[in-house]
Design a protein around this motif. Structure first.
Motif, PDB file in Angstrom:
ATOM      1  N   THR A 206      57.999 -44.199  40.960  1.00 59.52           N
ATOM      2  CA  THR A 206      59.367 -43.949  40.080  1.00 59.52           C
ATOM      3  C   THR A 206      60.325 -43.067  41.232  1.00 59.52           C
ATOM      4  N   MET A 207      59.634 -42.133  41.929  1.00 62.16           N
ATOM      5  CA  MET A 207      60.734 -41.622  42.954  1.00 62.16           C
ATOM      6  C   MET A 207      61.302 -42.877  44.012  1.00 62.16           C
ATOM      7  N   MET A 208      60.223 -43.363  44.516  1.00 63.72           N
ATOM      8  CA  MET A 208      60.650 -44.292  45.627  1.00 63.72           C
ATOM      9  C   MET A 208      61.765 -45.338  45.139  1.00 63.72           C
ATOM     10  N   ARG A 209      61.832 -45.996  43.922  1.00 62.48           N
ATOM     11  CA  ARG A 209      62.661 -46.837  43.356  1.00 62.48           C
ATOM     12  C   ARG A 209      63.960 -46.157  43.033  1.00 62.48           C
ATOM     13  N   ARG A 210      63.907 -44.969  42.266  1.00 67.24           N
ATOM     14  CA  ARG A 210      65.034 -44.313  42.143  1.00 67.24           C
ATOM     15  C   ARG A 210      65.854 -43.984  43.532  1.00 67.24           C
ATOM     16  N   GLY A 211      64.921 -43.491  44.258  1.00 69.17           N
ATOM     17  CA  GLY A 211      65.500 -42.775  45.621  1.00 69.17           C
ATOM     18  C   GLY A 211      66.389 -43.796  46.472  1.00 69.17           C
TER      19      GLY A 211
ATOM     20  N   THR B  91      57.154 -56.280  50.977  1.00 70.26           N
ATOM     21  CA  THR B  91      57.041 -57.322  49.591  1.00 70.26           C
ATOM     22  C   THR B  91      57.349 -56.711  48.282  1.00 70.26           C
ATOM     23  N   ILE B  92      56.908 -55.532  48.297  1.00 64.48           N
ATOM     24  CA  ILE B  92      57.078 -54.716  47.029  1.00 64.48           C
ATOM     25  C   ILE B  92      58.563 -54.152  46.911  1.00 64.48           C
ATOM     26  N   TYR B  93      59.405 -53.873  48.178  1.00 59.76           N
ATOM     27  CA  TYR B  93      60.311 -53.378  48.275  1.00 59.76           C
ATOM     28  C   TYR B  93      61.325 -54.586  47.680  1.00 59.76           C
ATOM     29  N   ARG B  94      61.194 -55.880  48.425  1.00 58.35           N
ATOM     30  CA  ARG B  94      61.723 -56.871  48.036  1.00 58.35           C
ATOM     31  C   ARG B  94      62.059 -57.373  46.599  1.00 58.35           C
ATOM     32  N   ARG B  95      60.809 -57.261  46.100  1.00 58.23           N
ATOM     33  CA  ARG B  95      60.896 -57.366  44.543  1.00 58.23           C
ATOM     34  C   ARG B  95      61.650 -56.407  43.680  1.00 58.23           C
ATOM     35  N   TRP B  96      61.413 -55.150  44.062  1.00 63.20           N
ATOM     36  CA  TRP B  96      62.186 -54.063  43.464  1.00 63.20           C
ATOM     37  C   TRP B  96      63.687 -54.344  43.586  1.00 63.20           C
ATOM     38  N   LEU B  97      63.963 -54.468  44.744  1.00 61.07           N
ATOM     39  CA  LEU B  97      65.401 -54.768  45.044  1.00 61.07           C
ATOM     40  C   LEU B  97      66.193 -55.785  44.237  1.00 61.07           C
ATOM     41  N   HIS B  98      65.627 -57.073  44.415  1.00 59.48           N
ATOM     42  CA  HIS B  98      65.812 -57.945  43.535  1.00 59.48           C
ATOM     43  C   HIS B  98      66.061 -57.855  42.139  1.00 59.48           C
ATOM     44  N   GLU B  99      65.123 -57.030  41.786  1.00 59.04           N
ATOM     45  CA  GLU B  99      65.149 -56.743  39.955  1.00 59.04           C
ATOM     46  C   GLU B  99      66.458 -55.922  39.952  1.00 59.04           C
ATOM     47  N   ASP B 100      66.519 -54.964  40.945  1.00 59.14           N
ATOM     48  CA  ASP B 100      67.777 -54.076  40.757  1.00 59.14           C
ATOM     49  C   ASP B 100      69.014 -54.598  41.296  1.00 59.14           C
ATOM     50  N   GLY B 101      69.113 -55.718  41.661  1.00 54.39           N
ATOM     51  CA  GLY B 101      70.355 -56.465  41.810  1.00 54.39           C
ATOM     52  C   GLY B 101      70.970 -56.677  43.102  1.00 54.39           C
ATOM     53  N   PHE B 102      69.786 -56.184  44.246  1.00 52.69           N
ATOM     54  CA  PHE B 102      70.205 -56.411  45.489  1.00 52.69           C
ATOM     55  C   PHE B 102      70.053 -58.101  45.993  1.00 52.69           C
ATOM     56  N   SER B 103      70.955 -58.410  47.083  1.00 46.89           N
ATOM     57  CA  SER B 103      70.725 -59.498  47.907  1.00 46.89           C
ATOM     58  C   SER B 103      69.814 -58.955  49.003  1.00 46.89           C
ATOM     59  N   VAL B 104      68.788 -59.660  49.488  1.00 42.34           N
ATOM     60  CA  VAL B 104      67.641 -58.696  50.313  1.00 42.34           C
ATOM     61  C   VAL B 104      67.570 -59.742  51.581  1.00 42.34           C
ATOM     62  N   ARG B 105      67.641 -59.287  52.794  1.00 40.06           N
ATOM     63  CA  ARG B 105      67.212 -59.774  53.940  1.00 40.06           C
ATOM     64  C   ARG B 105      66.084 -59.205  54.650  1.00 40.06           C
ATOM     65  N   THR B 106      65.203 -59.796  55.292  1.00 44.07           N
ATOM     66  CA  THR B 106      64.254 -59.140  55.881  1.00 44.07           C
ATOM     67  C   THR B 106      64.337 -59.507  57.462  1.00 44.07           C
ATOM     68  N   ALA B 107      63.607 -58.435  58.294  1.00 41.89           N
ATOM     69  CA  ALA B 107      63.684 -58.636  59.906  1.00 41.89           C
ATOM     70  C   ALA B 107      62.365 -57.950  60.224  1.00 41.89           C
ATOM     71  N   THR B 108      61.713 -58.491  61.244  1.00 42.02           N
ATOM     72  CA  THR B 108      60.502 -58.140  61.815  1.00 42.02           C
ATOM     73  C   THR B 108      60.608 -57.737  63.348  1.00 42.02           C
ATOM     74  N   GLU B 109      61.834 -57.504  63.770  1.00 42.81           N
ATOM     75  CA  GLU B 109      61.874 -56.938  64.962  1.00 42.81           C
ATOM     76  C   GLU B 109      63.182 -55.931  64.978  1.00 42.81           C
TER      77      GLU B 109
END
Length: 215
Positions: free
Chosen positions: A202-207, A21-39
């Motif tokens: 900061t490291m994770m988001r920039r990375g 959920t955190i990654y999804r929010r960051w990625l959307h804020e940074d201009g990515f389209s995002v999809r998720t999978a659980t398998e």
């Protein structure tokens, strides 16, 4: 638009859904389209070769040979890979193809949750710009690492819990290339609450932005 896939699951103690959920929010804020999978079958999908970035959050578990091979080939061809802690570097213990791509594998965390120090190894790297050494409370990961990684941050073991590793300097955060793809990893982030630590975030988001395929 840059595109990302988050594949999450595995051991629940690392809170994969909350981290996704955190990654999804960051990625959307940074201009990515995002999809998720659980398998893990998502890694075998031919469409992953068209992505900008893949984020695995799948501690332990098992990946099928064809899934690991397709994922590695996608990264070799330019798709970025980024992630944290056991969700990336203690995933799929029986897949050396996956470990070769990541650049490191967890083997121990002496003392379990402890206080330790994270030191900046490359302050001039854009991912680390402005990040100062900081204290951290979590599992201090002891890793087996690929000597080709470019180390951005380290930690030093005290020997309090295992005397024979006293003074060992261990990579905490690194980046590398795997074929044409960029790979970023930090061993921080045992639970989602740790994403609130400014230096870790900061490291994770920039990375992850660095790792994403350069359009």
């Amino acid at each position: 638009m840059r595109s990302a896939l988050i594949v999450y699951g595995g051991w629940a103690g690392h809170e994969p859904e909350e981290c996704a959920t955190i990654y999804r929010r960051w990625l959307h804020e940074d201009g990515f389209s995002v999809r998720t999978a659980t398998e893990t079958s998502a890694f075998a999908d031919p469409s992953i070769h068209d992505l900008s970035l893949i984020i695995p959050i799948f501690t332990m578990s098992k990946i099928e040979k064809e899934e690991a091979t397709n994922l590695a080939k996608a990264v070799e061809n330019g798709v970025g890979l980024a992630g944290h802690h056991g969700g990336m570097s203690d995933a799929f213990r029986d897949s050396v193809e996956y470990q070769f791509m990541v650049g490191g594998q967890w083997v121990a965390h002496p003392g379990d949750i402890i206080d330790y120090r994270v030191d900046v190894a490359k302050p001039d790297d854009p991912i680390m710009a402005g990040v100062k050494p900081f204290n951290y409370t979590s599992e201090q990961y002891y890793m087996h690492v690929d000597p080709s990684i470019e180390v951005l941050a380290t930690t030093t073991f005290s020997g309090e819990h295992n005397s024979w590793i006293d003074g060992v300097v261990m990579p905490v955060t690194w980046k590398r290339h795997h074929g044409k793809g960029r790979v970023f990893h930090t061993t921080l982030g045992h639970v989602a609450k740790e994403f609130e630590v400014p230096e870790m975030a900061t490291m994770m988001r920039r990375g992850m932005n660095w790792a994403a395929r350069q359009e």
